[in-house]
Design an enzyme around this catalytic site. Structure first.
Site, PDB file in Angstrom:
ATOM      1  N   LYS A   9      -1.201   2.019  -1.985  1.00 39.61           N
ATOM      2  CA  LYS A   9       0.090   1.748  -2.384  1.00 39.61           C
ATOM      3  C   LYS A   9      -0.422   1.503  -3.970  1.00 39.61           C
ATOM      4  O   LYS A   9      -1.255   2.115  -4.759  1.00 39.61           O
ATOM      5  CB  LYS A   9      -0.365  -0.493  -1.425  1.00 39.61           C
ATOM      6  CG  LYS A   9      -0.562  -0.225  -0.127  1.00 39.61           C
ATOM      7  CD  LYS A   9      -0.564  -1.797   0.193  1.00 39.61           C
ATOM      8  CE  LYS A   9      -0.405  -1.438   2.308  1.00 39.61           C
ATOM      9  NZ  LYS A   9      -0.375  -2.917   2.800  1.00 39.61           N
ATOM     10  N   TYR A  49       8.249  -3.146   6.722  1.00 43.62           N
ATOM     11  CA  TYR A  49       7.662  -4.222   7.525  1.00 43.62           C
ATOM     12  C   TYR A  49       8.454  -5.012   7.830  1.00 43.62           C
ATOM     13  O   TYR A  49       8.473  -5.939   8.007  1.00 43.62           O
ATOM     14  CB  TYR A  49       7.208  -4.423   6.036  1.00 43.62           C
ATOM     15  CG  TYR A  49       5.973  -4.298   5.359  1.00 43.62           C
ATOM     16  CD1 TYR A  49       4.602  -3.825   5.726  1.00 43.62           C
ATOM     17  CD2 TYR A  49       6.266  -3.983   3.712  1.00 43.62           C
ATOM     18  CE1 TYR A  49       3.395  -2.739   5.829  1.00 43.62           C
ATOM     19  CE2 TYR A  49       4.973  -3.204   3.493  1.00 43.62           C
ATOM     20  CZ  TYR A  49       3.899  -2.781   4.120  1.00 43.62           C
ATOM     21  OH  TYR A  49       2.392  -2.225   3.501  1.00 43.62           O
ATOM     22  N   ARG A  85      -7.556   2.932  10.276  1.00 46.09           N
ATOM     23  CA  ARG A  85      -7.866   1.364  10.807  1.00 46.09           C
ATOM     24  C   ARG A  85      -9.650   1.143  10.601  1.00 46.09           C
ATOM     25  O   ARG A  85      -9.710   0.404   9.760  1.00 46.09           O
ATOM     26  CB  ARG A  85      -7.284   1.199  12.318  1.00 46.09           C
ATOM     27  CG  ARG A  85      -6.170   1.457  12.512  1.00 46.09           C
ATOM     28  CD  ARG A  85      -4.779   0.314  11.406  1.00 46.09           C
ATOM     29  NE  ARG A  85      -4.985  -0.857  11.474  1.00 46.09           N
ATOM     30  CZ  ARG A  85      -3.780  -1.480  10.557  1.00 46.09           C
ATOM     31  NH1 ARG A  85      -3.220  -1.477  10.075  1.00 46.09           N
ATOM     32  NH2 ARG A  85      -4.273  -2.866  10.581  1.00 46.09           N
ATOM     33  N   ARG A 102     -11.219  -1.667   2.316  1.00 44.76           N
ATOM     34  CA  ARG A 102     -10.568  -3.543   1.968  1.00 44.76           C
ATOM     35  C   ARG A 102     -12.244  -4.241   1.514  1.00 44.76           C
ATOM     36  O   ARG A 102     -12.192  -5.150   0.556  1.00 44.76           O
ATOM     37  CB  ARG A 102      -9.403  -3.555   2.937  1.00 44.76           C
ATOM     38  CG  ARG A 102      -8.122  -2.425   3.026  1.00 44.76           C
ATOM     39  CD  ARG A 102      -7.689  -3.322   4.413  1.00 44.76           C
ATOM     40  NE  ARG A 102      -6.534  -2.668   4.170  1.00 44.76           N
ATOM     41  CZ  ARG A 102      -5.188  -3.522   5.420  1.00 44.76           C
ATOM     42  NH1 ARG A 102      -5.274  -3.589   6.237  1.00 44.76           N
ATOM     43  NH2 ARG A 102      -4.151  -3.144   5.252  1.00 44.76           N
ATOM     44  N   ASN A 112      -4.104  -4.702  -0.945  1.00 45.90           N
ATOM     45  CA  ASN A 112      -5.236  -3.776   0.213  1.00 45.90           C
ATOM     46  C   ASN A 112      -5.286  -2.887   0.242  1.00 45.90           C
ATOM     47  O   ASN A 112      -5.626  -2.382   0.994  1.00 45.90           O
ATOM     48  CB  ASN A 112      -4.853  -5.317   1.061  1.00 45.90           C
ATOM     49  CG  ASN A 112      -4.106  -5.099   1.766  1.00 45.90           C
ATOM     50  OD1 ASN A 112      -3.421  -4.299   1.903  1.00 45.90           O
ATOM     51  ND2 ASN A 112      -3.583  -5.610   3.349  1.00 45.90           N
ATOM     52  N   HIS A 115      -2.544   1.746   3.792  1.00 44.41           N
ATOM     53  CA  HIS A 115      -1.205   1.505   4.906  1.00 44.41           C
ATOM     54  C   HIS A 115      -2.182   2.414   5.837  1.00 44.41           C
ATOM     55  O   HIS A 115      -1.614   3.394   5.310  1.00 44.41           O
ATOM     56  CB  HIS A 115       0.358   1.172   4.927  1.00 44.41           C
ATOM     57  CG  HIS A 115       0.614   1.586   5.752  1.00 44.41           C
ATOM     58  ND1 HIS A 115       1.577   0.428   7.285  1.00 44.41           N
ATOM     59  CD2 HIS A 115       0.681   2.062   7.041  1.00 44.41           C
ATOM     60  CE1 HIS A 115       2.299   0.672   8.325  1.00 44.41           C
ATOM     61  NE2 HIS A 115       1.674   2.208   7.750  1.00 44.41           N
ATOM     62  N   GLU A 126       7.087   6.103  11.314  1.00 40.11           N
ATOM     63  CA  GLU A 126       6.760   6.216   9.811  1.00 40.11           C
ATOM     64  C   GLU A 126       6.545   7.385   9.111  1.00 40.11           C
ATOM     65  O   GLU A 126       6.895   7.534   8.029  1.00 40.11           O
ATOM     66  CB  GLU A 126       5.154   5.095   9.875  1.00 40.11           C
ATOM     67  CG  GLU A 126       5.462   3.865  10.160  1.00 40.11           C
ATOM     68  CD  GLU A 126       4.314   3.360   9.661  1.00 40.11           C
ATOM     69  OE1 GLU A 126       3.672   4.099   9.635  1.00 40.11           O
ATOM     70  OE2 GLU A 126       4.136   1.889  10.275  1.00 40.11           O
TER      71      GLU A 126
HETATM   72  P1  DAT Z   1      -2.332  -4.317   7.957  1.00 44.77           P
HETATM   73  O1  DAT Z   1      -1.895  -4.182   6.664  1.00 44.77           O
HETATM   74  O2  DAT Z   1      -3.272  -4.393   8.155  1.00 44.77           O
HETATM   75  O3  DAT Z   1      -1.477  -2.945   8.842  1.00 44.77           O
HETATM   76  P2  DAT Z   1       0.370  -5.910   8.199  1.00 44.77           P
HETATM   77  O4  DAT Z   1       1.113  -4.825   9.038  1.00 44.77           O
HETATM   78  O5  DAT Z   1       0.313  -7.599   9.116  1.00 44.77           O
HETATM   79  O6  DAT Z   1      -1.120  -5.911   7.931  1.00 44.77           O
HETATM   80  O7  DAT Z   1       0.910  -6.525   7.527  1.00 44.77           O
HETATM   81  C1  DAT Z   1       1.175  -5.640   6.642  1.00 44.77           C
HETATM   82  C2  DAT Z   1       0.867  -5.634   4.424  1.00 44.77           C
HETATM   83  O8  DAT Z   1       2.225  -7.007   4.610  1.00 44.77           O
HETATM   84  C3  DAT Z   1      -0.794  -6.546   4.782  1.00 44.77           C
HETATM   85  O9  DAT Z   1      -1.351  -4.653   4.963  1.00 44.77           O
HETATM   86  C4  DAT Z   1      -0.790  -7.438   3.441  1.00 44.77           C
HETATM   87  C5  DAT Z   1       1.187  -8.175   4.446  1.00 44.77           C
HETATM   88  N1  DAT Z   1       0.219  -9.606   3.955  1.00 44.77           N
HETATM   89  C6  DAT Z   1      -0.111  -9.776   6.142  1.00 44.77           C
HETATM   90  N2  DAT Z   1      -0.078 -10.814   6.211  1.00 44.77           N
HETATM   91  C7  DAT Z   1      -0.364 -11.870   5.462  1.00 44.77           C
HETATM   92  C8  DAT Z   1      -0.420 -12.813   4.851  1.00 44.77           C
HETATM   93  N3  DAT Z   1      -0.637 -14.343   5.792  1.00 44.77           N
HETATM   94  N4  DAT Z   1      -0.298 -12.980   2.967  1.00 44.77           N
HETATM   95  C9  DAT Z   1       0.316 -12.154   2.656  1.00 44.77           C
HETATM   96  N5  DAT Z   1      -0.064 -11.133   2.203  1.00 44.77           N
HETATM   97  C10 DAT Z   1       0.028 -10.081   4.079  1.00 44.77           C
HETATM   98 MG    MG Z   2       0.814  -2.990   9.424  1.00 44.75          MG
END
Ligand code: DAT
Ligand code: MG
Length: 134
Positions: A9, A49, A85, A102, A112, A115, A126
């Site tokens: 990212k 997303y 992961r 992370r 973070n 991805h 993707e």
């Molecule tokens: P991941 O990246 O672990 O697969 P995700 O797909 O649920 O997690 O979410 C995508 C991204 O969105 C994540 O890396 C950071 C952001 N995100 C997720 N939940 C969040 C939250 N509660 N507050 C702020 N950003 C969030």
């Molecule tokens: Mg995700």
């Protein structure tokens, strides 16, 4: 061989961590078969997303993900989706243990660093989204 879509990212690029993160992926034994730096726009982020577009933090997520370049990769290996992961650590920085990407480098939920696809189905979608028919 299983494939994952991995994306470093904008914070990883800005903080000059991409080399160290890529090394962790290679050290684990995974093979990077395609890679490119690119700038994302809101349209592609609303697809990538889609599960988050209604969340209150979505505008912040778009602002962050468009704040600089990302590095997209196709990574191959046995059970690579799960393996990436595990290398990443969980979404929330405060649950990510030291030793994970992370856990070692992130201290906010939005920024973070990395991805990684969460299933075989989403990996293929993707990869198509970011690399076409690679
Ligand atoms: P991941 O990246 O672990 O697969 P995700 O797909 O649920 O997690 O979410 C995508 C991204 O969105 C994540 O890396 C950071 C952001 N995100 C997720 N939940 C969040 C939250 N509660 N507050 C702020 N950003 C969030
Ligand atoms: Mg995700």
């Amino acid at each position: 061989m299983e494939r994952s879509y991995v994306m470093l990212k904008p914070d990883a690029c800005e903080r000059k961590l991409i080399g160290r993160i890529i090394s962790r992926i290679e050290d684990k034994g995974y093979k990077i078969t395609n890679m490119k730096m690119m700038y994302l726009n809101e349209k592609i982020l609303r697809e990538h997303y889609a599960h988050l577009v209604d969340k209150p933090f979505f505008p912040n997520l778009v602002e962050f993900m468009t704040s600089g370049p990302v590095v997209g990769m196709i990574v191959e290996g046995e059970d690579v989706i799960k393996g990436i992961r595990i290398l990443m650590g969980p979404t929330n920085w405060y649950e990510a243990l030291p030793g994970t990407i992370r856990g070692d480098f992130a201290n906010t939920t939005t920024c973070n660093l990395i991805h990684g696809s969460d299933s075989v189905e989403s990996a293929e979608i993707e990869i198509k989204r970011f690399f076409g028919n690679a």
